[in-house]
Design an enzyme around this catalytic site. Structure first.
Site, PDB file in Angstrom:
ATOM      1  N   LYS A 129     -24.245   3.352  -6.576  1.00 27.60           N
ATOM      2  CA  LYS A 129     -25.589   3.773  -6.170  1.00 27.60           C
ATOM      3  C   LYS A 129     -26.539   2.636  -6.509  1.00 27.60           C
ATOM      4  O   LYS A 129     -26.249   1.812  -7.368  1.00 27.60           O
ATOM      5  CB  LYS A 129     -26.006   5.037  -6.931  1.00 27.60           C
ATOM      6  CG  LYS A 129     -27.096   5.820  -6.243  1.00 27.60           C
ATOM      7  CD  LYS A 129     -26.582   6.653  -5.098  1.00 27.60           C
ATOM      8  CE  LYS A 129     -27.721   7.274  -4.310  1.00 27.60           C
ATOM      9  NZ  LYS A 129     -27.238   8.227  -3.298  1.00 27.60           N
ATOM     10  N   ASP A 169     -30.744   6.552   1.273  1.00 34.25           N
ATOM     11  CA  ASP A 169     -30.924   7.741   0.430  1.00 34.25           C
ATOM     12  C   ASP A 169     -32.436   8.023   0.499  1.00 34.25           C
ATOM     13  O   ASP A 169     -33.097   7.587   1.454  1.00 34.25           O
ATOM     14  CB  ASP A 169     -30.436   7.477  -1.011  1.00 34.25           C
ATOM     15  CG  ASP A 169     -30.387   8.747  -1.862  1.00 34.25           C
ATOM     16  OD1 ASP A 169     -29.543   9.611  -1.597  1.00 34.25           O
ATOM     17  OD2 ASP A 169     -31.212   8.894  -2.780  1.00 34.25           O
TER      18      ASP A 169
END
Ligand code: NDP
Length: 450
Positions: A129, A169
């Protein structure tokens, strides 16, 4: 669930000692360690190979400075991150988040969770991430472009089509991915599938934009059919958020014959007893980038609720939290249960607090955690990587059919894993166990590499 296994207990204590002040990361690891205890007890090789110690430590965590110029020529500095958590089953893969709440704890929790989610898809992708505390709200297109270019000028050193493939995201959609891709190509001088969520004109996949929301409905539909010969059709649904995941969850829910009663953003919620008009939401959110409050001004019969959480007080059959972490607390969970909710599925990452999850589970509500429920986004990202490598692209129907198939198979995996370890119907444990087993087996097979 308490900690009873001595090895897990020891690792948990070590983890807390090494990661002070990281509440989101602690919350995510805590849940996983608790539910892995029966697996650890029946697989001594995992302790022998120190799998838990290795699993909770990211393989690489990069933090960097992102300087950029606003339209007035003023210099700003943000922090960039890339957490490459686990590469046991494939190249690192996971989104980039641009939001002021981004910090080391949030990045680590998301990277850790991503490892299990990617494993559940059955596709060869490790967990990662990244992102920045940059706030895209209120910035011009040119400012966003300059920020993305500066961000990639550092990030490009750590990523690659066979190394680490970021995606979008919160705060990173098609526009940002385009600017990031352009800068990567310029720095490296190569056109590869280094990012997913790309535009269709330069290597993107059909259905990627819709994938997380559609996938959420596919897995809910499968769970209802499997557990009660029931379906989404005719159900009343509330969906928090009104971003990428929420909008396409609503679109699929409506197309399956459900009624979406409410949606929200960070400032409030709208309730429409006639069913939310998604065409109006799309104009407000995708074109005007305005507040959701505008919906109540435009659609007669609808109502604006000042507090986003009030959406969970509306009587409904299914709740789909699709906004952000820890937005669904114990009070909201109690209200949903009191109003007769039958299923809750997480479109966002970790939107329910541990107390809320406990309330749902002890009330016998069917609860699908994020790792399984929102895996559709990364699944189609995996399919995008596949198409980029083949240099050949599938039709929307083909991608959608593969997505549905993946989501249904995720449900079967988590249902069976929960049952095999004596916790039938506990999809939180089922997701953690099924996701873990594949990663752990790969780590054992590869020796003490990471
Ligand atoms: P977006 O930025 O597109 O949308 C986020 C939405 O949530 C916005 O409407 C935002 O409102 C709203 N929101 C933020 N905080 C709150 C709050 N406290 N209460 C109510 N609404 C709130 O993000 P995505 O839709 O892409 O992501 C949403 C979640 O889904 C995240 O947890 C993300 O990690 C997860 N996810 C996303 C995937 C994807 O493919 N995009 C894949 C898997 C998971 P506002 O505009 O006011 O900020």
């Amino acid at each position: 669930m308490t900690l009873y296994n001595p090895y897990v207990k020891r690792i948990h204590e070590l983890f807390i000692e090494k990661n002070p002040g990281e509440p989101e990361f602690q919350q995510a690891v805590d849940e996983v360690l608790k539910s892995l205890q029966p697996v650890i007890e029946s697989h001594p090789e995992f302790e022998e190979n120190a799998i838990l110690e290795r699993l909770i430590e990211p393989e690489r965590a990069v933090r960097f400075k992102v300087p950029w110029l606003d339209d007035e020529g003023k210099v700003h500095i943000n922090r960039g991150y890339r957490i490459q958590f686990n590469s046991a089953i494939g190249p690192y893969k996971g989104g980039l988040r641009f939001h002021p709440t981004v910090n080391g704890s949030v990045m680590q929790f998301l990277g850790f969770e991503q490892t299990f989610k990617n494993s559940l898809t059955g596709l060869p992708m490790g967990g990662a991430k990244g992102g920045s505390d940059f706030d895209p709200k209120g910035k011009s297109d040119r400012e966003i472009m300059r920020f993305c270019q500066s961000f990639m000028t550092e990030l490009y050193k750590y990523i690659g089509a066979d190394v680490d493939v970021p995606a979008g995201d919160i705060g990173v959609g098609g526009r940002e991915i385009g600017y990031l891709f352009g800068q990567y190509k310029r720095m490296k001088g190569e056109f590869t599938g280094v990012l997913t969520g790309k535009g269709l004109s330069y290597g993107g996949s059909l259905i990627r934009k819709e994938a997380t929301g559609y996938g959420l409905l596919y897995i809910v539909e499968k769970m209802l059919k499997d557990t009660a010969e029931d379906s989404v059709t005719g159900k009343r649904i509330v969906i928090s958020g009104s971003g990428n995941v929420a909008i396409y969850a609503a679109e699929k829910a409506i197309s399956l014959g459900a009624k979406v009663l409410a949606m929200s953003d960070s400032s409030g919620a709208v309730y429409d007893p006639n069913g939310i008009r998604l065409d109006v939401i799309k104009v407000i959110k995708e074109q005007e980038h305005a507040r959701i409050k505008v919906y109540a001004e435009r659609v007669p019969g609808s109502q604006y609720l000042e507090n986003s959480k009030d959406l969970y007080r509306i009587p409904c059959d299914i709740a789909l939290p699709c906004a952000t972490q820890n937005e669904l607390d114990a009070d909201s969970a109690r209200a949903l249960v009191a109003n007769g909710v039958i299923a809750v599925a997480e479109g966002a990452n970790m939107p329910s607090t541990p107390e809320a999850v406990e309330i749902f589970q002890s009330a016998g509500i069917r609860f699908l955690p994020a790792k399984a429920a929102n895996a559709g986004g990364v699944a189609v990202s995996g399919l995008e990587m596949c198409q980029d490598s083949m240099r050949f692209f599938w039709t929307a129907e083909e991608v959608d059919a593969k997505l549905k198939n993946i989501m249904e198979s995720i449900f079967v995996k988590i249902r069976d894993a929960a049952a095999a370890y004596g916790m039938p119907g506990d999809y939180v444990s089922g997701s953690n166990i099924a996701g873990f087993l594949k990663v752990a087996e790969a780590m054992v097979a590869q020796g003490i590499a990471y």
